[in-house]
Design a protein around this motif. Sequence first.
Motif, PDB file in Angstrom:
ATOM      1  N   LYS A  13       4.720   1.911  -0.352  1.00 39.68           N
ATOM      2  CA  LYS A  13       3.753   2.826  -0.956  1.00 39.68           C
ATOM      3  C   LYS A  13       2.321   2.364  -0.690  1.00 39.68           C
ATOM      4  O   LYS A  13       1.445   3.176  -0.362  1.00 39.68           O
TER       5      LYS A  13
ATOM      6  N   LEU B 283       4.716   7.648   0.045  1.00 39.29           N
ATOM      7  CA  LEU B 283       3.872   7.320  -1.101  1.00 39.29           C
ATOM      8  C   LEU B 283       4.514   7.758  -2.417  1.00 39.29           C
ATOM      9  O   LEU B 283       4.463   7.043  -3.421  1.00 39.29           O
ATOM     10  N   LYS B 284       5.127   8.918  -2.396  1.00 37.38           N
ATOM     11  CA  LYS B 284       5.728   9.465  -3.618  1.00 37.38           C
ATOM     12  C   LYS B 284       7.143   8.957  -3.858  1.00 37.38           C
ATOM     13  O   LYS B 284       7.550   8.712  -5.001  1.00 37.38           O
TER      14      LYS B 284
END
Length: 264
Positions: free
Chosen positions: A126, A117-118
Amino acid sequence: AAERVRRLAKSSTRISMTLVKMGAITPLIAMLDAFANDKGVQHTALLALLSLAIGTNVNKAAIVTAGAVPKMVKISQESGGTVQEGLAAVFLSLSALDVNKPVIGHSGAVPALINILKQGASLKAKKDALKALCNLSIFHGNVKVIVDANIIQSLLDMIYHPELVETAVDLLGNLAATEVGRRAIVDKQDAVLILVDVLGWADAPQCQEKAVSVLMTMAYRSRALRQAISRCGAVSALLELSILGSSLAQKVAAWILDCLKQDD
């Protein structure tokens, strides 16, 4: 062979279930380890597992039971690009099944998904990672694991990302439904302020509905949280939403205003 399995599984749910009965899952999982230096083969194996999982809960359960999750967590630590996309997509599909949620949530998958996600190389990776985390958060036993992985600030930042905002607020809502989740959200200084800001997004009614629903959950649970909502200037935004918002947003906003009024 993995590519052929992928294509056959995509063509028919009946064929997909037949492939699983014939033992296709085990060698596909083994390929994740055996081809650690060949990301193309790993990606193809992941896509084959994804095709087997889609559309059948029996196959989703079978893939997790066969031990796919620990292997996926392991390769996530050393992968990027298309492999990350494949991992996020498979986790998303597997996490949709309730019986899989606690297994995946306590397998080490949460930090892996947050890392995607980051740091994910693509928006698709993501989005899938965020949706998988949202699925996992439905099971309250996973909430502490998700909160402890320091995701709250990232979710608040994503509220201003047009492609991620709705799922980010959904995830915040699931977290807010538990005591540990509410504490983690309130501990972030700007959390309530950001949610109140979303109430003014007249051109994004779905986001308004989701944000006001999170605030309702928080307001219902605690007088202190209701006071925090008031201090953030929510009353005027809620009044406007209660008149001009969607039918659902109007009802929820009116309910919160009534709670705030009773506190006075």
